[in-house]
Write an enzyme that holds these catalytic residues in place. Structure first.
Site, PDB file in Angstrom:
ATOM      1  N   CYS A 104       0.866  -1.181   0.000  1.00 25.00           N
ATOM      2  CA  CYS A 104       0.000   0.000   0.000  1.00 25.00           C
ATOM      3  C   CYS A 104       0.901   1.228   0.000  1.00 25.00           C
ATOM      4  O   CYS A 104       1.756   1.373   0.881  1.00 25.00           O
ATOM      5  CB  CYS A 104      -0.902  -0.008   1.232  1.00 25.00           C
ATOM      6  SG  CYS A 104      -1.836   1.522   1.470  1.00 25.00           S
ATOM      7  N   CYS A 154      -1.281   3.640  -6.515  1.00 26.77           N
ATOM      8  CA  CYS A 154      -2.066   3.009  -5.452  1.00 26.77           C
ATOM      9  C   CYS A 154      -2.296   1.571  -5.887  1.00 26.77           C
ATOM     10  O   CYS A 154      -2.642   1.324  -7.051  1.00 26.77           O
ATOM     11  CB  CYS A 154      -3.397   3.738  -5.258  1.00 26.77           C
ATOM     12  SG  CYS A 154      -4.562   2.897  -4.156  1.00 26.77           S
TER      13      CYS A 154
END
Length: 246
Positions: free
Chosen positions: A61, A171
């Site tokens: 992440c 992302c």
């Protein structure tokens, strides 16, 4: 759920390894959390994996990496790798075209991204694009279809997509969208996914520590967990299989 795209790439690159994946859907979106709270959540998630005996951890992440990677590397005595938007790669391959960095607001506002842009993007046409509603759809297993296409077209409408364009997937939720973005905006756009770089780094780290598994397996070996429970974990498995089949 975004980290599954990183897991999928790791499995394809290193199919002999035994993987344990923890998705934290319960606390999404991370970008809305105060720093201290997110750091504590990341430590707890890594403790869950560490107690299962993992030999390395990938924080799959970008937002969690920007906020918590230093704390995590201090807390655990195994290699811990993070995710960064592949801005350097994009600037080296984009030519004279525009670069659009898709990421969370936290990632785009981070010191790391600022430093990467200062180091590699001074003479480039670079735009930052936060797409929170797209992340929500992917978190719910929606990676194609009219709903997400409408959102993507709406987010990108302020850019001239007829120009040579490089899109940085900053992302991990966007790791599912590379081919779909090309379907929408044309096969001429270039997609840069930071997951490719982190999987290469993981391979090198495992080699350097002499912990790379070299024993061939007859089948893939992975466990999937999710902070929202078994039902979400089953959805995660389906998304992983979908990614592995792509």
């Amino acid at each position: 759920m975004g980290g599954l795209s990183v897991l999928g790439r790791a499995i394809k690159a290193m199919p002999n390894e035994n993987y344990i994946y923890l998705g934290d859907s319960l606390n999404q979106p991370y970008t809305n959390l105060p720093r201290d709270e997110l750091v504590e959540i990341c430590i707890q998630n890594c403790e869950f994996l560490y107690e299962k005996g993992v030999k390395a951890i990938v924080v799959a992440c970008n937002t969690a990496t920007m906020v918590a990677i230093d704390d995590l590397q201090k807390c655990f005595n195994i290699p811990i790798l993070g995710m960064w938007p592949a801005i350097k790669t994009a600037t080296e391959t984009c030519g004279s075209g525009q670069i659009i960095i898709m990421a969370t607001e936290t990632t785009l506002a981070s010191k790391c991204v600022k430093e990467l842009l200062e180091a590699y993007g001074k003479d480039k046409e670079i735009y930052k694009l936060a797409c929170p509603k797209v992340i929500t759809l992917v978190e719910n297993g929606i990676t194609r279809g009219k709903e997400i296409e409408y959102l993507l077209r709406d987010y990108f409408k302020k850019y001239d997509m007829e120009k040579p364009t490089t899109i940085v997937l900053g992302c991990t939720h966007f790791g599912y969208l590379g081919s779909f973005l090309m379907d929408i905006f044309g096969q001429g756009i270039q997609i840069i996914d930071g997951a490719v770089d982190v999987v290469k780094r993981l391979y090198c780290v495992l080699q350097e520590h002499d912990i790379l598994c070299r024993t061939k397996r007859d089948s893939l070996c992975y466990e999937i967990y999710n902070s929202m429970g078994a039902k979400k974990a089953e959805i995660s498995k389906k998304m992983l299989l979908q990614f592995l089949g792509s």
